[in-house]
Design a protein around this motif. Structure first.
Motif, PDB file in Angstrom:
ATOM      1  N   ILE A   1       0.881  -1.170   0.000  1.00 31.88           N
ATOM      2  CA  ILE A   1       0.000   0.000   0.000  1.00 31.88           C
ATOM      3  C   ILE A   1       0.916   1.216   0.000  1.00 31.88           C
ATOM      4  O   ILE A   1       1.541   1.528   1.013  1.00 31.88           O
ATOM      5  CB  ILE A   1      -0.929   0.010   1.227  1.00 31.88           C
ATOM      6  CG1 ILE A   1      -1.667  -1.319   1.363  1.00 31.88           C
ATOM      7  CG2 ILE A   1      -1.903   1.167   1.159  1.00 31.88           C
ATOM      8  CD1 ILE A   1      -2.582  -1.620   0.211  1.00 31.88           C
ATOM      9  N   SER A   2       1.030   1.903  -1.156  1.00 33.28           N
ATOM     10  CA  SER A   2       1.994   2.989  -1.260  1.00 33.28           C
ATOM     11  C   SER A   2       1.580   3.933  -2.396  1.00 33.28           C
ATOM     12  O   SER A   2       0.454   3.857  -2.911  1.00 33.28           O
ATOM     13  CB  SER A   2       3.394   2.409  -1.492  1.00 33.28           C
ATOM     14  OG  SER A   2       4.381   3.402  -1.321  1.00 33.28           O
ATOM     15  N   ASP A   3       2.536   4.814  -2.795  1.00 28.27           N
ATOM     16  CA  ASP A   3       2.286   5.778  -3.870  1.00 28.27           C
ATOM     17  C   ASP A   3       2.908   5.236  -5.160  1.00 28.27           C
ATOM     18  O   ASP A   3       4.137   5.099  -5.256  1.00 28.27           O
ATOM     19  CB  ASP A   3       2.895   7.127  -3.504  1.00 28.27           C
ATOM     20  CG  ASP A   3       2.648   8.166  -4.576  1.00 28.27           C
ATOM     21  OD1 ASP A   3       1.496   8.552  -4.781  1.00 28.27           O
ATOM     22  OD2 ASP A   3       3.634   8.581  -5.226  1.00 28.27           O
ATOM     23  N   ARG A   4       2.058   4.929  -6.129  1.00 29.91           N
ATOM     24  CA  ARG A   4       2.536   4.292  -7.355  1.00 29.91           C
ATOM     25  C   ARG A   4       3.520   5.188  -8.111  1.00 29.91           C
ATOM     26  O   ARG A   4       4.572   4.726  -8.572  1.00 29.91           O
ATOM     27  CB  ARG A   4       1.347   3.945  -8.252  1.00 29.91           C
ATOM     28  CG  ARG A   4       1.742   3.261  -9.571  1.00 29.91           C
ATOM     29  CD  ARG A   4       0.522   3.008 -10.438  1.00 29.91           C
ATOM     30  NE  ARG A   4      -0.409   2.116  -9.768  1.00 29.91           N
ATOM     31  CZ  ARG A   4      -0.324   0.798  -9.798  1.00 29.91           C
ATOM     32  NH1 ARG A   4       0.663   0.208 -10.469  1.00 29.91           N
ATOM     33  NH2 ARG A   4      -1.210   0.046  -9.177  1.00 29.91           N
ATOM     34  N   LEU A   5       3.222   6.474  -8.276  1.00 27.51           N
ATOM     35  CA  LEU A   5       4.061   7.364  -9.072  1.00 27.51           C
ATOM     36  C   LEU A   5       5.462   7.462  -8.491  1.00 27.51           C
ATOM     37  O   LEU A   5       6.460   7.418  -9.229  1.00 27.51           O
ATOM     38  CB  LEU A   5       3.422   8.762  -9.152  1.00 27.51           C
ATOM     39  CG  LEU A   5       4.204   9.805  -9.960  1.00 27.51           C
ATOM     40  CD1 LEU A   5       4.414   9.340 -11.395  1.00 27.51           C
ATOM     41  CD2 LEU A   5       3.479  11.156  -9.922  1.00 27.51           C
ATOM     42  N   SER A   6       5.567   7.572  -7.157  1.00 27.02           N
ATOM     43  CA  SER A   6       6.885   7.645  -6.527  1.00 27.02           C
ATOM     44  C   SER A   6       7.687   6.377  -6.789  1.00 27.02           C
ATOM     45  O   SER A   6       8.888   6.435  -7.102  1.00 27.02           O
ATOM     46  CB  SER A   6       6.730   7.871  -5.018  1.00 27.02           C
ATOM     47  OG  SER A   6       6.105   9.099  -4.752  1.00 27.02           O
ATOM     48  N   LEU A   7       7.033   5.212  -6.663  1.00 30.20           N
ATOM     49  CA  LEU A   7       7.742   3.951  -6.896  1.00 30.20           C
ATOM     50  C   LEU A   7       8.153   3.823  -8.363  1.00 30.20           C
ATOM     51  O   LEU A   7       9.246   3.311  -8.667  1.00 30.20           O
ATOM     52  CB  LEU A   7       6.864   2.777  -6.485  1.00 30.20           C
ATOM     53  CG  LEU A   7       6.620   2.633  -4.974  1.00 30.20           C
ATOM     54  CD1 LEU A   7       5.607   1.537  -4.689  1.00 30.20           C
ATOM     55  CD2 LEU A   7       7.935   2.323  -4.256  1.00 30.20           C
TER      56      LEU A   7
END
Length: 498
Positions: free
Chosen positions: A376-382
């Motif tokens: 569960i995280s920020d897709r764009l940052s990854l």
């Protein structure tokens, strides 16, 4: 489920009320049954006394009759003694029966009949005894043979026997009632004792559970305190690290921005000097310029001015690039994270597909672990993190050997997921492991274009996601970037806000 203070108080009050009701029930029932037993016992005593009085009276009458018969048959005075004794006791026992039967209406109703029969019987006995005393034995025998005495005695037996039989019945019923009351009292005591034991057990259970919950809560508080101290230490370390990074960032920015600014200022002085030579030629005010002025003006116009302007343009371009890089990192830091479920395997495969043609040019290969987790995280940052790592692997691949990139993951416990991004490129010297994450800093031979913000940007993104990135590498042996990533960014955000 833990017991709250309100639930504990409520449960305690309910149990106390239940125990009080049970106790009052036992006491009330015991008093009621006890009073009934006492009443039964008192009634039994009176009934038994009445029966005894009736039996004594009947026995006395029998003794009188027996003495009368013996005296009539023998005429001897010795046989008359039982008659005389019984005659004396009849009145007293008749009176006793009347007193005791008065408590029972059904018995009292028989007393007049009994008294009448006794009077008749005593009269019959007295007549025969008097006849014997006067020498009229034949009259006495004839009177006995009339059967009048027997009939009177049978009637007395019926009357007194009925009282005794009824008394026996009532005594038996009273005993049964007493036994029932005693049994009811015993069972009431047993049930009440069980109820009280149940209430005490329930109270003990509630108190034990409440005490256990208090102990658990205290342990949780102690754990939270320990965790809080650890979190404070971690936050303090992060703050110190952030302050150090701010100071280092400020130093790097001021240093790197100052260099082109110094160049601009220096070449501005060059422009000023060249402008002075041109002014001497152009603004000669009608005077013929000297050969030296003409040569100086031409050199300034053809050499000094273009050189200074070129250097100024180059410095301003460099400043513009540095400022744009700073703004890029600043914008990423201010961007609102969009927390969603991200399949890392699919995301890394997408990043590898984007650079596949570049990897294929060197007969390279990208290996992706099938166990990459979903977070569960920020897709764009990854996407930006892995995009930069793939770009660096391609940019700094080792000449003469095919590029090999592998991405794997493992569970790091409290540290979250640990993802390792490994390449077989040129590698980085150990002394530069931290330097490569600084803004505008690069390591090794500077033969590739770039501003030195890629890995700084990656570390900034990872820390925004609640994780971090470090490197393991040796020159000529490739590099492994170790990424620590929390499984749920929303929990990290809530923790930061707490």
């Amino acid at each position: 489920m833990p017991i709250s203070n309100a639930a504990f108080v409520r449960s305690t009050i309910i149990l106390l009320i239940a125990g009080m009701i049970a106790l009052l029930g036992i006491v009330g029932t015991s008093l009621l049954l006890g009073s009934k037993v006492q009443a039964y016992f008192a009634e039994l005593i009176e009934i038994r006394a009445t029966r005894s009085a009736a039996a004594d009276l009947l026995s006395t009458l029998k003794d009188a009759e027996t003495g009368q018969r013996g005296f009539v048959i023998t005429g001897e005075a010795g046989f008359r003694a039982p008659y005389d004794d019984a005659l004396k006791a009849v009145s007293e026992r008749q009176k006793s029966l009347a007193e005791k039967a008065a408590r029972f209406p059904e018995y009292a109703a028989r007393i007049p009949t009994i008294d009448r029969l006794i009077a008749d019987k005593l009269g019959e006995l007295a007549d025969t005894v008097t006849a014997i005393q006067e020498g009229r034995s034949s009259d006495a025998v004839a009177q006995v043979k009339t059967d009048r005495g027997r009939i009177l005695m049978d009637q007395l037996r019926d009357q007194l026997g009925n009282i005794m039989d009824d008394a026996d019945r009532r005594l038996q019923e009273g005993v049964v009632d007493m036994l029932w009351s005693a049994g009811a009292l015993r069972w009431t005591t047993i049930i009440g004792a069980i109820a009280i034991i149940g209430v005490m057990g329930g109270a003990a259970t509630v108190v034990a559970q409440y005490t256990r919950d208090i102990v658990v809560a205290r342990r949780e508080v102690e754990t939270l305190n320990a965790t809080l101290e650890r979190r404070v230490d971690e936050r303090t370390e992060e703050l110190i690290r952030a302050n150090q990074e701010v100071q280092r960032f400020a130093y790097i920015v001021t240093h790197d921005l100052r260099a082109p600014l110094v160049n601009i200022m220096g070449f501005t002085s060059e422009l000023q000097a060249s402008l002075s030579s041109i002014q001497n030629y152009v603004l000669a005010d009608g005077k013929a310029p000297s050969e030296a002025d003409i040569l100086e003006a031409r050199r300034a116009a053809s050499e000094d001015l273009p050189e200074a302007i070129g250097f100024i343009r180059s410095s301003t371009k460099k400043m513009d690039g540095l400022i744009n890089a700073i703004l890029k990192i600043s914008r990423d830091g201010r961007r609102e994270l969009r927390i969603e479920r991200v399949d890392l395997k699919a995301l890394v495969e997408g990043g590898a597909a984007a650079v596949n043609h570049q990897v294929s040019e060197s007969d390279g290969e990208v290996t992706i672990d099938g166990n990459l987790p979903t977070v569960i995280s920020d897709r764009l940052s990854l996407e930006q993190v892995f995009g930069n790592l793939f770009d660096n692997a391609i940019k700094y691949q080792s000449p003469g050997r095919p590029l090999r990139v592998s991405v794997s993951a493992r569970n790091g416990g409290r540290a979250g997921f640990v993802i390792e991004f490994t390449d077989n490129g040129r590698g980085i010297a150990p002394e530069d492991h931290e330097r490569v994450f600084e803004l505008f800093r690069r390591s090794g031979t500077q033969d590739k274009p770039g501003e030195g913000i890629g890995l700084a940007h990656v570390r900034s993104l990872m820390r925004n996601l609640g994780g971090d990135i470090v490197i393991r590498s040796e020159l000529g042996q490739g590099a492994t970037f170790v990424l620590r990533l929390p499984p749920d960014l929303s929990k990290v955000v809530r923790s930061m806000q707490a």
